[in-house]
Scaffold this active site. Structure first.
Site, mmCIF file in Angstrom:
data_model
loop_
_atom_site.group_PDB
_atom_site.id
_atom_site.type_symbol
_atom_site.label_atom_id
_atom_site.label_comp_id
_atom_site.label_asym_id
_atom_site.label_seq_id
_atom_site.Cartn_x
_atom_site.Cartn_y
_atom_site.Cartn_z
ATOM 1 C CD GLU B 202 -3.008 -0.882 0.017
ATOM 2 O OE1 GLU B 202 -3.334 0.270 -0.316
ATOM 3 O OE2 GLU B 202 -3.429 -1.898 -0.568
ATOM 4 C CB SER B 481 -55.658 -20.064 39.854
ATOM 5 O OG SER B 481 -57.044 -20.062 39.674
#
Lengths: 149, 785
Positions: B202, B481
């Site tokens: 690069e 319940s």
């Protein structure tokens, strides 16, 4: 406006009086702290009678974790010690020794409420271990007394 | 005379004109110079200000927190020890979720495993930093027999291991808005070979230039002209970094100018090593679904499932090659292109002296060596991750969660979650096809470790991976319940007044709730049975005796009990609350029943264990805390009755469907809108809700709906040997006594209708009931029970 001499004397007197009161409160607090340390110290001293993991019929995996936790405890890595004991609880939540040790670590941390609760949890899964029961009961009694104080 | 006069006049005027034009020219020149000067000054000022602005932009970003790091959520680590309930299938699933590679020869690298004879595993774990420190990679071998871990040794050794912790599965990421995923690495941890390859490819003159490199630009221009297209870029690493960090990808002259200026400024402000390190962490190297893979360290994990430091040079070459075009060279999709690109980079490395010819020959012949594609996604368990985020939000703000790179360790168990999801899919479908009225059912299933109060699994939709309304947390529905155990607990905490054998009236009841409104509660079967014992009222879920008992106890006392059980919502104190006509979420119900399951210790349910910061340093721990909220003797009595619910009561189907003992309670609301079941084994608690989002009837009771899902889930736990029977261990001060099942008076084992019930010492009935001898068959049954 000039301040009269008498006024100044009065002010000094009141300042001294306040200082005296503060000092008394400070001494009282020191005394109370001393008492507290004595009581917790009593429980701390029973460390020696805490059953050693190796002498018990515990599974190897729990023994390993208790040993690791003990090392962390002795190095004053208390959060680490608790985290290791929690791993043991996850593997088997019915080991009274593990809950009791957690109570002991909480006690060392000064977290009296959790010390008491974990000692109770240890008792709730305890099976015929009078020594451990006595130890847990001492933690419960000492922390309860301390909390009342 | 005039003429001569005229001539000089002409001369004069010419002269005058000349001097005038001279003056004008010099004035123009003067003006020009002045404007030019002012222009130059203005331009310089503007340019300086612009540079100053760019400089602030650069230093602001690069000296502060450059990147938003996503937080990651981890499941519980799998603890391996002798005797651990574990199936071969489960261990395979765990290793698959950890992205381990299965090999057929001996495993030699971290993250590999081999299976021999379908029961022996050889595994090499990966390095991992837990809350309590780093655990180095280790080789282990283990065997599984009868769904249990039978042996555990070090790999290629006879040394046994008492306990081994596999690293936890990464189950989710909490991402910043940019969806960027990255793992930071320091320059001195980056392998030299990678740096060398990167610079060779690069930016060869990285250490010589000042951010822009005219020589590279000219070289690139020539190369491009010769090739008739763009084949080479002249951008330095610094320019690339500037482009990625500050600029848009558009190709315009102004962007190029800005790039060059900023590159210069970056070089003036920062050392080369800072620029290189930032580049290595910033560069984009791939895409995993919605997540962008940034930086070499994460790319190394993504492509090779190992840290950068452990890569071979050919693997480093591939990563460096990807910088040019992560999509074009995507190694998993375009293998051929990726191999060619890798080989190009390897040749450049040879040119730079990083490789010998022999090494090059060896590397170009190698396969890419890619790992399985990691499955980490941001949405594997949406309901659970929602809970994790909500619990984290009490300590961290949303921005920190999305950008500070936290590592969040949870109690989520992927193996249990898989079971829960499978049960939900299976049972909801089955219920809908078996009940014509049951359609568009929705559900919530929460599973927690009952003693530690840790949530292990949660499903909040009939399609478990659907990320939407979180019913486990937000569907606040009437509980029916499920309230009853709290009412009976309130009573049994007064042993001098109530026992499991207390007689309750099951006769018509009319309560004036306001001046003109009369409420007459009904039993589910619309019948009245005269008198029932307290334990029977709970087991058979009788409404009328419960309402009567509740009113006798006082509604505020029941509300207090609910709070002691861990319910934090405000409970209205009107008579119908005794039948659960108030709303809770499934998580609230789980908190309430956890206290029963843990014998009276209230441990608020949590899902987070620990949090580490981005550098893997401990940040916060969420320890196990418990409060002894309820007297253990009273809890024992209720749990005894809850166990009987699963033997002879409304959930008696469990007695035949499970061979292990459990306890629990069904719940149904008016018009069959909600179907509930909350129950527990020795170490696990699960709460199921089934209903419809529009709150219309499901046609299901607690028994015919939620219980089926609960049973299916526990049956699978049982099938793999991961279910512990609920052990009713009586605390000190409990006596078991035979009583008459009808009158509640003292009886004997041999008497007809006698039931053995636990009593808090001193509360046992004293009056004797008449004893009619039980038949011989009944006596034999009792003997064996």
């Amino acid at each position: 406006m000039p301040v009269s001499r008498n006024h100044r004397t009065d002010k000094t007197f009141f300042q001294l009086e306040s200082l005296f009161k503060l000092a008394s409160v400070f001494v009282l607090l020191l005394w109370l702290t001393g008492c507290a340390q004595t009581k917790l110290g009593e429980v701390d001293s029973v460390e020696s009678i805490l059953p050693v993991a190796d002498s018990h019929n515990l599974p190897d995996v729990i023994k390993t974790l208790i040993k690791q936790s003990d090392e962390q405890y002795l190095n004053l890595n208390l959060p680490g010690s608790l985290a290791t004991l929690e791993r043991a609880v996850r593997i088997n939540p019915r080991q009274a020794e593990v809950w009791s040790r957690m109570a002991q670590v909480y006690l060392k941390q000064g977290n009296l409420e959790q010390a008491k609760q974990h000692a109770k949890r240890s008792n709730s899964v305890l099976k015929n271990n009078t020594q451990l029961k006595a130890f847990n009961d001492r933690i419960i009694a000492a922390t309860s007394a301390e909390q009342i104080n | 005379m005039t003429k001569p006069k005229t001539k000089p006049r002409r001369k004069k005027s010419r002269k005058k004109k000349a001097s005038q034009s001279k003056t004008r020219a010099s004035f123009r020149e003067y003006l020009f110079n002045r404007y030019t000067f002012a222009g130059v000054i203005l331009f310089t000022l503007f340019f300086a200000s612009y540079l100053f602005y760019l400089n602030i932009k650069i230093t602001d970003k690069m000296s502060g927190r450059i990147w938003s790091l996503p937080s990651h959520v981890y499941a519980r680590p799998l603890e391996l020890y002798q005797g651990k309930h574990l199936t071969v299938k489960q261990l395979k699933l765990e290793l698959k979720q950890l992205d381990y590679s299965r090999v057929t020869s001996r495993p030699t690298k971290t993250g590999q495993y081999r299976i021999l004879n379908e029961s022996h595993f050889e595994i090499i774990s990966r390095d991992f930093t837990f809350w309590d420190g780093e655990q180095k990679s280790q080789g282990i071998r283990l065997s599984i027999y009868n769904n249990q871990l039978a042996t555990l040794h070090k790999l290629y050794s006879d040394e046994t291991i008492a306990l081994f912790r596999l690293e936890p599965v990464k189950i989710a990421g909490i991402y910043p808005a940019t969806q960027q995923e990255r793992q930071l690495i320091k320059l001195d941890e980056v392998p030299d070979d990678l740096v060398l390859a990167l610079l060779a490819v690069e930016d060869r003159r990285f250490y010589q230039h000042w951010g822009i490199d005219p020589r590279s630009i000219i070289r690139a221009m020539l190369a491009n002209v010769m090739a008739g297209g763009t084949v080479q870029g002249g951008s330095t690493l610094t320019q690339q970094l500037v482009k990625n960090l500050f600029l848009s990808p558009e190709r315009t002259l102004s962007r190029k100018i800005n790039e060059a200026l900023m590159a210069l400024l970056v070089e003036i402000n920062y050392d080369k090593s800072v620029i290189l390190e930032t580049y290595i962490n910033e560069v984009y190297l791939g895409q995993n679904g919605a997540q962008q893979i940034h930086g070499f360290e994460l790319a190394s994990q993504y492509y090779f499932a190992r840290p950068l430091i452990k890569l071979r040079r050919d693997q480093m070459a591939l990563l460096v090659g990807l910088v040019k075009g992560p999509s074009w060279y995507a190694p998993r999709r375009h293998k051929k292109r990726a191999v060619e690109r890798r080989n190009q980079v390897l040749k450049l490395m040879l040119e730079r002296g990083a490789l010998t010819q022999a090494q090059l020959n060896k590397y170009v012949a190698l396969d890419l060596g890619l790992a399985n594609k990691p499955r980490f996604s941001s949405n594997r368990y949406p309901a659970l991750i929602d809970l994790v985020k909500r619990q984290l939000n009490s300590d961290y703000d949303e921005d920190d969660l999305r950008s500070s790179g936290l590592k969040v360790f949870t109690s989520i168990d992927p193996l249990i979650q898989a079971q829960a999801e499978a049960s939900v899919k299976r049972v909801i479908k089955r219920l809908e096809s078996a009940n014509p009225n049951a359609e568009n059912l929705q559900t919530s299933l929460i599973v927690a470790s009952s003693q530690q109060g840790e949530i292990q699994a949660m499903v909040s939709d009939r399609q478990p991976d659907f990320s939407g309304f979180n019913r486990s947390l937000d569907a606040v529905r009437q509980i029916g319940s499920l309230i009853k155990p709290a009412i009976f607990l309130t009573a049994l905490q007064q042993p001098q007044k109530y026992t499991l054998a207390s007689v309750l009236e099951d006769t018509p009841l009319h309560i004036k709730t306001s001046k003109e409104v009369m409420w007459s509660p009904q039993n589910y079967d619309k019948k009245f049975s005269g008198n029932v014992l307290l334990h029977q009222a709970l087991e058979k879920s009788r409404n009328v005796p419960t309402v009567r008992l509740g009113l006798e106890l006082g509604l505020s006392d029941i509300s207090d009990t609910l709070q002691n059980l861990g319910v934090t919502r405000n409970i209205p104190t009107y008579p119908s609350m005794t039948l659960g006509a108030f709303s809770l979420s499934p998580l609230d119900v789980a908190n309430m029943y956890q206290t029963f399951a843990a014998n009276g210790f209230n441990v608020p349910l949590k899902v987070i264990r620990e949090v580490l910061n981005k550098d893997a340093k401990p940040l916060k721990r969420y320890p196990l805390k418990s409060d002894k909220a309820i007297d253990e003797k009273a809890i024992y009595l209720v749990n005894h009755a809850l166990h009987r619910v699963t033997q002879t009561g409304t959930a008696r189907s469990l007695a035949t469907k499970l061979s292990h003992s459990v306890a629990g309670k069904t719940g149904t609301t008016d018009d069959l809108r909600d179907s509930w079941f909350a129950g527990f084994s020795d170490d696990q608690l699960a709460v199921v809700w089934i209903g419809r989002d529009d709150n219309t009837s499901t046609g299901l009771t607690g028994s015919s709906g939620a219980l089926h899902l609960w049973t299916d889930f526990f049956q699978h736990l049982e099938a793999i040997g991961d279910l512990r029977s609920y052990s009713l261990q009586p605390p000190a001060g409990i006596n078991n006594v035979w009583i008459d099942g009808e009158s509640g008076g003292l009886s004997e084992k041999n008497c007809l209708g006698a039931v053995e019930l636990p009593f808090i010492q001193g509360s046992e009935p004293t009056e004797k009931a008449a004893c009619q001898s039980a038949g011989i068959i009944e006596q034999i049954k009792r003997f064996f029970n």
